[in-house]
Design an enzyme around this catalytic site. Structure first.
Site, PDB file in Angstrom:
ATOM      1  N   ILE A  75      36.297  27.236  37.746  1.00  0.00           N
ATOM      2  CA  ILE A  75      35.614  27.634  38.983  1.00  0.00           C
ATOM      3  C   ILE A  75      34.734  26.487  39.496  1.00  0.00           C
ATOM      4  CG2 ILE A  75      34.068  29.341  40.017  1.00  0.00           C
ATOM      5  CD1 ILE A  75      35.149  31.357  37.928  1.00  0.00           C
ATOM      6  N   TYR A 102      28.899  38.668  25.852  1.00  0.00           N
ATOM      7  CA  TYR A 102      29.008  37.773  27.018  1.00  0.00           C
ATOM      8  C   TYR A 102      28.196  38.333  28.196  1.00  0.00           C
ATOM      9  CZ  TYR A 102      31.062  35.943  31.306  1.00  0.00           C
ATOM     10  OH  TYR A 102      31.226  35.418  32.556  1.00  0.00           O
ATOM     11  N   ARG A 126      42.830  47.114  24.687  1.00  0.00           N
ATOM     12  CA  ARG A 126      41.983  46.028  24.192  1.00  0.00           C
ATOM     13  C   ARG A 126      40.554  46.579  24.148  1.00  0.00           C
ATOM     14  NH1 ARG A 126      41.935  40.561  27.760  1.00  0.00           N
ATOM     15  NH2 ARG A 126      40.555  41.864  28.997  1.00  0.00           N
ATOM     16  N   ASP A 142      28.895  18.020  32.941  1.00  0.00           N
ATOM     17  CA  ASP A 142      29.808  18.854  32.143  1.00  0.00           C
ATOM     18  C   ASP A 142      29.912  18.211  30.761  1.00  0.00           C
ATOM     19  OD1 ASP A 142      32.348  20.960  33.223  1.00  0.00           O
ATOM     20  OD2 ASP A 142      32.300  20.214  31.151  1.00  0.00           O
TER      21      ASP A 142
HETATM   22  N1  UFG Z   1      45.499  42.347  30.268  1.00  0.00           N
HETATM   23  C1  UFG Z   1      46.734  42.735  29.788  1.00  0.00           C
HETATM   24  N2  UFG Z   1      47.477  41.821  29.122  1.00  0.00           N
HETATM   25  C2  UFG Z   1      47.059  40.536  28.896  1.00  0.00           C
HETATM   26  C3  UFG Z   1      45.794  40.141  29.399  1.00  0.00           C
HETATM   27  C4  UFG Z   1      45.030  41.085  30.083  1.00  0.00           C
HETATM   28  O1  UFG Z   1      47.148  43.884  29.938  1.00  0.00           O
HETATM   29  O2  UFG Z   1      47.794  39.772  28.266  1.00  0.00           O
HETATM   30  C5  UFG Z   1      44.707  43.320  31.037  1.00  0.00           C
HETATM   31  C6  UFG Z   1      43.326  43.571  30.454  1.00  0.00           C
HETATM   32  O3  UFG Z   1      43.398  44.590  29.476  1.00  0.00           O
HETATM   33  C7  UFG Z   1      42.545  43.961  31.703  1.00  0.00           C
HETATM   34  C8  UFG Z   1      43.205  43.174  32.827  1.00  0.00           C
HETATM   35  O4  UFG Z   1      44.476  42.786  32.311  1.00  0.00           O
HETATM   36  O5  UFG Z   1      42.723  45.320  31.966  1.00  0.00           O
HETATM   37  C9  UFG Z   1      42.437  41.934  33.220  1.00  0.00           C
HETATM   38  O6  UFG Z   1      42.119  41.208  32.034  1.00  0.00           O
HETATM   39  P1  UFG Z   1      41.455  39.760  32.050  1.00  0.00           P
HETATM   40  O7  UFG Z   1      41.277  39.346  30.620  1.00  0.00           O
HETATM   41  O8  UFG Z   1      42.221  38.866  32.949  1.00  0.00           O
HETATM   42  O9  UFG Z   1      40.059  39.999  32.745  1.00  0.00           O
HETATM   43  P2  UFG Z   1      38.875  41.006  32.345  1.00  0.00           P
HETATM   44  O10 UFG Z   1      38.883  42.090  33.359  1.00  0.00           O
HETATM   45  O11 UFG Z   1      38.866  41.400  30.932  1.00  0.00           O
HETATM   46  O12 UFG Z   1      37.631  40.014  32.454  1.00  0.00           O
HETATM   47  C10 UFG Z   1      37.086  39.620  33.668  1.00  0.00           C
HETATM   48  C11 UFG Z   1      36.503  38.221  33.517  1.00  0.00           C
HETATM   49  C12 UFG Z   1      35.363  38.236  32.536  1.00  0.00           C
HETATM   50  C13 UFG Z   1      34.364  39.291  32.933  1.00  0.00           C
HETATM   51  C14 UFG Z   1      35.038  40.623  33.086  1.00  0.00           C
HETATM   52  C15 UFG Z   1      34.082  41.644  33.598  1.00  0.00           C
HETATM   53  O13 UFG Z   1      37.476  37.321  33.086  1.00  0.00           O
HETATM   54  O14 UFG Z   1      34.732  36.986  32.515  1.00  0.00           O
HETATM   55  O15 UFG Z   1      36.100  40.521  34.018  1.00  0.00           O
HETATM   56  O16 UFG Z   1      34.359  42.843  32.963  1.00  0.00           O
HETATM   57  F1  UFG Z   1      33.411  39.399  31.987  1.00  0.00           F
END
Ligand code: UFG
Length: 329
Positions: free
Chosen positions: A12, A141, A282, A31
């Site tokens: 970002i 986090y 997860r 950085d």
């Molecule tokens: N997911 C899958 N398969 C994967 C990866 C993710 O099904 O291989 C799902 C996750 O369970 C979730 C969605 O896709 O439902 C999005 O997952 P991400 O890991 O891409 O993002 P998150 O929503 O977990 O996390 C984001 C930001 C974090 C922040 C969070 C706030 O990346 O930094 O939102 O809750 F903290």
């Protein structure tokens, strides 16, 4: 005057540096290259490699440059890792921000825009989420980001450091120039992971849970294009330059998409089949996270341009299909 971007080599942060330079700003990047890449830094930015936890280093950066505002992205941001290594997150995120604020105060720099997260809310009480809703992080986090927000609040009271905290939802996409994009190692985010299938780097995408109370059983998230996100940072910085008081804003598109919908959109964009496997939920994943960004629209005059997830995925694909291994050889 220059803008100091901490974490300007990360996903970002590097997009922010490109946009600032495009808008004619002079930019200094700090950085430690722990998770960022030198190749992602705009060639016209002045780069200092070093750690925000090092006061002497930051003090030198402030003394050697005329900095009037800081945009702060330097942090660890993996939810899963934060549960295994919470003290790493407190050290880098909370202590790092403390040293940054100390160096700002010592050098009379009084404006900071910084990346907070939707994770400060935890499991939402109502959707879409508003800025004054309850904050109750469910992971370390999110807790460190909330602690950073609170530290800024007291630094404002005591030293008059004005801050704008931007609580991001799910950031995705890449600059249209094709030079920079999302490159994490290991990758944990949905959009780049889905795109690894058409890239031939993984056979299938795991769907973490299809038994949520949502329209197709998979989690709903609010995906925002990184360029729209950065627009909000620049508006926020200029608002502080105009004398606006400290504040907190959500940044999201305001509409939710399920994991299955994202996979379908990626199939359309790339033209590849994307096999899936349903896996267990997860831990710590809320079923639905969707932002109300009304406040950012009203107060900052922000209006996201990429409202269609296919466009977000197309721009990410544009980067990944030309940088199969990110910035690594
Ligand atoms: N997911 C899958 N398969 C994967 C990866 C993710 O099904 O291989 C799902 C996750 O369970 C979730 C969605 O896709 O439902 C999005 O997952 P991400 O890991 O891409 O993002 P998150 O929503 O977990 O996390 C984001 C930001 C974090 C922040 C969070 C706030 O990346 O930094 O939102 O809750 F903290």
């Amino acid at each position: 005057m220059s803008v100091l971007v901490c974490g300007g080599a990360g996903y970002i942060g590097s997009h922010c540096v490109y946009e600032l330079i495009e808008k004619g700003e002079s930019v200094v990047v700090v950085d430690n290259l722990q998770t960022g890449y030198k190749q992602a830094i705009h060639p016209n930015a002045k780069f200092y490699q070093g750690d925000i936890r090092d006061f002497q280093f930051l003090d030198k950066v402030f003394k050697e440059n005329q900095i009037d505002a800081v945009i702060h992205f330097a942090a660890n941001s993996l939810v899963g890792e934060s549960m295994q290594l919470p003290l790493k997150y407190y050290n880098n995120n909370v202590y790092g921000t403390q040293i940054l604020l100390e160096a700002m105060v010592a050098n009379n720099v009084k404006r900071i825009v910084f990346s907070s997260t939707a994770a400060v809310y935890g499991e939402p009480e109502c959707v879409p989420i508003l800025e004054n809703d309850r904050t109750k992080p469910t992971n370390a986090y999110g807790e460190t980001k909330l602690a950073m927000e609170k530290m800024m609040k007291w630094a404002d009271v005591a030293y008059g450091v004005k801050y704008i905290a931007l609580r991001y939802f799910n950031v995705a996409g890449a600059n249209e120039n094709g030079l920079i994009g999302e490159a994490h190692n290991p990758e944990t985010h949905l959009v780049p992971l889905i795109l690894q299938v058409p890239l031939g780097k993984r056979e299938k995408i795991m769907i973490y849970g299809d038994d949520y109370q949502t329209k197709d059983g998979t989690c709903v998230r609010d995906y925002i294009h990184v360029i729209d996100l950065i627009d909000a940072h620049i508006l926020a910085m200029n608002k502080l330059r105009d004398g606006y008081d400290s504040d907190v804003f959500n940044l999201g598109n305001g509409s939710g998409f399920t994991v299955k919908e994202m996979i379908e959109a990626a199939k359309k964009v790339t033209g590849y089949e994307i096999p899936v496997e349903i896996a267990a939920r997860r831990s710590g994943d809320p079923a639905v996270l969707v932002a109300s960004s009304k406040k950012a629209r009203k107060v900052l005059g922000w209006s996201p341009k990429f409202t269609n997830v296919e466009e977000v995925i197309r721009s990410a694909w544009n980067f990944h299909s030309t940088h199969k291994n990110g910035f690594e050889q």
